[in-house]
Structures are given as C-alpha cells and as structure tokens.
Design a protein around this motif. Structure first.
Motif, PDB file in Angstrom:
ATOM      1  N   LEU A 176      66.329-123.544-101.221  1.00  0.00           N
ATOM      2  CA  LEU A 176      66.945-122.244-101.490  1.00  0.00           C
ATOM      3  C   LEU A 176      68.452-122.316-101.679  1.00  0.00           C
ATOM      4  CD1 LEU A 176      64.875-120.062 -98.982  1.00  0.00           C
ATOM      5  CD2 LEU A 176      64.569-120.271-101.443  1.00  0.00           C
ATOM      6  N   VAL A 206      67.624-113.639 -93.496  1.00  0.00           N
ATOM      7  CA  VAL A 206      67.931-113.300 -94.886  1.00  0.00           C
ATOM      8  C   VAL A 206      69.426-113.505 -95.104  1.00  0.00           C
ATOM      9  CG1 VAL A 206      67.903-111.513 -96.654  1.00  0.00           C
ATOM     10  CG2 VAL A 206      66.077-111.613 -94.937  1.00  0.00           C
ATOM     11  N   ARG A 210      73.436-115.770-102.734  1.00  0.00           N
ATOM     12  CA  ARG A 210      72.428-115.712-103.788  1.00  0.00           C
ATOM     13  C   ARG A 210      71.457-116.880-103.594  1.00  0.00           C
ATOM     14  NH1 ARG A 210      71.261-113.555-108.619  1.00  0.00           N
ATOM     15  NH2 ARG A 210      70.162-114.870-110.120  1.00  0.00           N
ATOM     16  N   LEU A 211      70.171-116.576-103.470  1.00  0.00           N
ATOM     17  CA  LEU A 211      69.141-117.592-103.269  1.00  0.00           C
ATOM     18  C   LEU A 211      68.271-117.716-104.509  1.00  0.00           C
ATOM     19  CD1 LEU A 211      68.013-116.552 -99.669  1.00  0.00           C
ATOM     20  CD2 LEU A 211      69.607-118.375-100.288  1.00  0.00           C
ATOM     21  N   GLU A 212      67.918-118.918-104.842  1.00  0.00           N
ATOM     22  CA  GLU A 212      67.064-119.141-105.999  1.00  0.00           C
ATOM     23  C   GLU A 212      65.611-118.766-105.660  1.00  0.00           C
ATOM     24  OE1 GLU A 212      67.813-120.002-109.054  1.00  0.00           O
ATOM     25  OE2 GLU A 212      69.955-120.086-108.592  1.00  0.00           O
ATOM     26  N   PRO A 213      64.901-118.131-106.597  1.00  0.00           N
ATOM     27  CA  PRO A 213      63.504-117.742-106.347  1.00  0.00           C
ATOM     28  C   PRO A 213      62.599-118.952-106.110  1.00  0.00           C
ATOM     29  CG  PRO A 213      64.393-116.597-108.263  1.00  0.00           C
ATOM     30  CD  PRO A 213      65.377-117.659-107.911  1.00  0.00           C
ATOM     31  N   SER A 246      70.603-107.973 -99.930  1.00  0.00           N
ATOM     32  CA  SER A 246      70.188-109.187-100.636  1.00  0.00           C
ATOM     33  C   SER A 246      69.454-108.839-101.936  1.00  0.00           C
ATOM     34  CB  SER A 246      69.275-110.020 -99.737  1.00  0.00           C
ATOM     35  OG  SER A 246      68.755-111.135-100.453  1.00  0.00           O
ATOM     36  N   PHE A 248      67.621-111.069-103.389  1.00  0.00           N
ATOM     37  CA  PHE A 248      66.608-112.125-103.501  1.00  0.00           C
ATOM     38  C   PHE A 248      65.262-111.590-104.008  1.00  0.00           C
ATOM     39  CE2 PHE A 248      63.051-114.452-101.523  1.00  0.00           C
ATOM     40  CZ  PHE A 248      63.207-115.670-102.156  1.00  0.00           C
ATOM     41  N   ASP A 251      65.254-110.561-107.754  1.00  0.00           N
ATOM     42  CA  ASP A 251      65.275-111.758-108.604  1.00  0.00           C
ATOM     43  C   ASP A 251      63.932-112.483-108.540  1.00  0.00           C
ATOM     44  OD1 ASP A 251      67.902-111.169-109.169  1.00  0.00           O
ATOM     45  OD2 ASP A 251      68.733-112.607-107.731  1.00  0.00           O
ATOM     46  N   PHE A 252      63.372-112.531-107.341  1.00  0.00           N
ATOM     47  CA  PHE A 252      62.108-113.230-107.140  1.00  0.00           C
ATOM     48  C   PHE A 252      60.977-112.540-107.904  1.00  0.00           C
ATOM     49  CE2 PHE A 252      58.717-114.498-103.807  1.00  0.00           C
ATOM     50  CZ  PHE A 252      58.318-115.574-104.585  1.00  0.00           C
TER      51      PHE A 252
END
Length: 301
Positions: A176, A206, A210-213, A246, A248, A251-252
């Motif tokens: 992540l 959480v 910014r976290l990648e999906p 968030s 996340f 985006d996810f």
C-alpha cells in the motif's frame, strides 16, 4: 390357603416372565444409515437449491464420489477479491461449482478470499473447507490482520508451501505504501495471508496518505490460464465503510470496476450488514452458492 396359593402362583409367573425377557437378545443398534449419511456429499445432489446449503459433514470422512470422478464441463479460472465476512461466499461458490461438475483450473485471490482459496487448495475436499470456515471466528481474522496466524488456521493448513496446493492458487496484493503489486504462488503461505489481510479499515488503521488500490489480478489469471476468467467481487459491505477524509475507498471502487471489466464474466456477492458481522457467515456461503449457479448457467449458454 387358597389366597396363599394364588400369591405363590403370581410370584412364580412374574419371576418366570422376568427371566424370559432377560434371555431375549436385544437387537444391536444399526448405525449404518447414519454412517452412510456422513459419507454423502453435503451439497444437494438431485435438485441443487439456490437458497439452502447443508451444514458441513464430519471432516476426514471419505471423499464423495463426485469429487473423485472427472468433471463434465470445461474448466474456468476464478479471480476472487473481497474484504470482510462476505468473503465466506467463496466456500459456497466452490461447493456449488464442484456439485455442478465445473473444474477450477486456477484461483487468483486477493483480500479475505485468499484464506478460503488456500483452504480449497490444501484441504481434502470442499466439505473440509466448509468445516474449517464455520469454525473461523473474529479472533482468527484479527490475528491475520495483525500479521500473525491463529492455532486453528495453522492446524488446518499443515502444508507449508503454496506450491503444494492441489489447484494452482495465486495470492495477489499490493504494497500500500510503494504501490507495487506482490504475487505469491510459492513459498510460505503465512506470509501470503498476512500481506493479503493488510486491508485499511479492517484491523488496520486508515492512513490519510494516498494509498494504492488492491489489485484483483485479472491480468495475472489471463496470463496463466486459457480458460474463461470469472471475476467474483465480495467488497460491497467493505466499500460502505466510513473512512473519514481518506480517498482510498473511492479510488478502490473505481479501480475494481475498471479491472473487473477485463474478465470474461463479472459477478458480485452482496450479503448486507457490516463487514465484521460474523453472524452473516452462513448467509454469505449461501450467496456464494447462488453465484456458483449463475456461473453454471453462463457455461451452458
């Protein structure tokens, strides 16, 4: 005198009757019918039901005949992604596919379905998988979410290497922080599961970063198998979680939609309720069986 004679006669009669009943051999209880029931496939055989899945049989019972014979339909590749109790649908899905005679050539799993995909690969039958699943509790997932494994999971998954699964299983996740995809198809299954369960909001904090999906792994399934790729998502309850500021989940959700569309078929499991409501395990398994029925229908068209 006559009175005494009558008393003696009745005493003699009842004594004789008692001795006679003791001499009669009692029939031995016949447990054959119960033993046969225990060895029978717990999935419906003649008329599969979309709304009822029977409780698991005793683990270690002889593998039913339909698990030993060759399948009647072409194989498929499964891409399974989920977070939360809805992921128990994996069990009902695999049971239904087995009862329909549909061979699973490959499983690519991300998130919580990873534990059931590995169970399908390591355990003797779908019945043992269901037995295992119904014994999993909140504490077992909490341990996985923190990077460790409970004694229950260790006791069922005795084999140590992902290469030992009877069906090829690939666990896919993403770091992540770095955003890089991570694949596990060999090596220790404990590391694979601990990485797969690192899902923000479920036993994990959480982050405001910014976290990648998390990837589904559709491309990986297409690379490894020529069979039709069926994508089954079990994220609906998780995507409804409040995560403050968030981005996340937004985006996810977008990433899931885009990647799932690349598969040959895209299906979704919806259970309802919170992702950590373990009273919904059985409902999730039944929902998975319904999706298995949809897959069977699509293969007959």
């Amino acid at each position: 005198m006559r009175y005494l004679s009558c008393v003696k006669f009745f005493l003699f009669f009842f004594t004789l009757l008692s001795l006679t009943s003791c001499a009669i051999k009692r029939p031995t209880p016949d447990f054959k019918e119960l033993q046969e029931l225990e060895a029978v496939n717990s999935s419906p055989v003649e008329t599969p039901s979309d709304t009822q899945i029977e409780f698991p049989i005793t683990p270690g019972a002889s593998v039913p005949a339909n698990e030993q014979t060759s399948t009647k339909r072409p194989g498929i590749a499964l891409v399974l992604g989920g977070a939360g109790v809805a992921s128990f649908a994996t069990v009902g899905l695999l049971k239904r596919l087995k009862s329909e005679g549909i061979k699973v050539d490959l499983i690519v799993a991300s998130g919580w379905p990873s534990i059931f995909a590995l169970g399908y690969g390591f355990l003797r039958s779908v019945h043992d998988l269901e037995w295992f699943a119904m014994r999993l509790q909140d504490v077992d997932f909490k341990k996985l979410g923190s990077g460790s494994v409970s004694k229950l999971v260790e006791s069922f998954f005795k084999k140590g290497d992902l290469k030992d699964t009877r069906v090829p299983v690939v666990v896919i996740t993403r770091d992540l922080e770095s955003g890089k995809s991570v694949l596990f198809d060999s090596g220790n299954w404990i590391e694979a599961l601990s990485k797969a369960f690192a899902i923000p909001g479920l036993y994990q904090p959480v982050s405001n970063k910014r976290l990648e999906p998390i990837p589904l792994g559709v491309g990986e399934a297409q690379k490894r198998s020529s069979s039709p790729v069926f994508v089954v998502q079990m994220y609906s309850d998780y995507l409804a979680l409040p995560m403050g500021k968030s981005d996340f989940l937004a985006d996810f959700q977008k990433s899931l939609k885009e990647e799932a569309s690349q598969g040959d078929f895209n299906l979704e499991v919806k259970v309802g309720g919170g992702p950590l409501d373990f009273s919904k395990k059985r409902a999730a398994i039944v929902a998975g069986a319904q999706v298995g029925g949809q897959i069977a229908s699509k293969l007959t068209k």
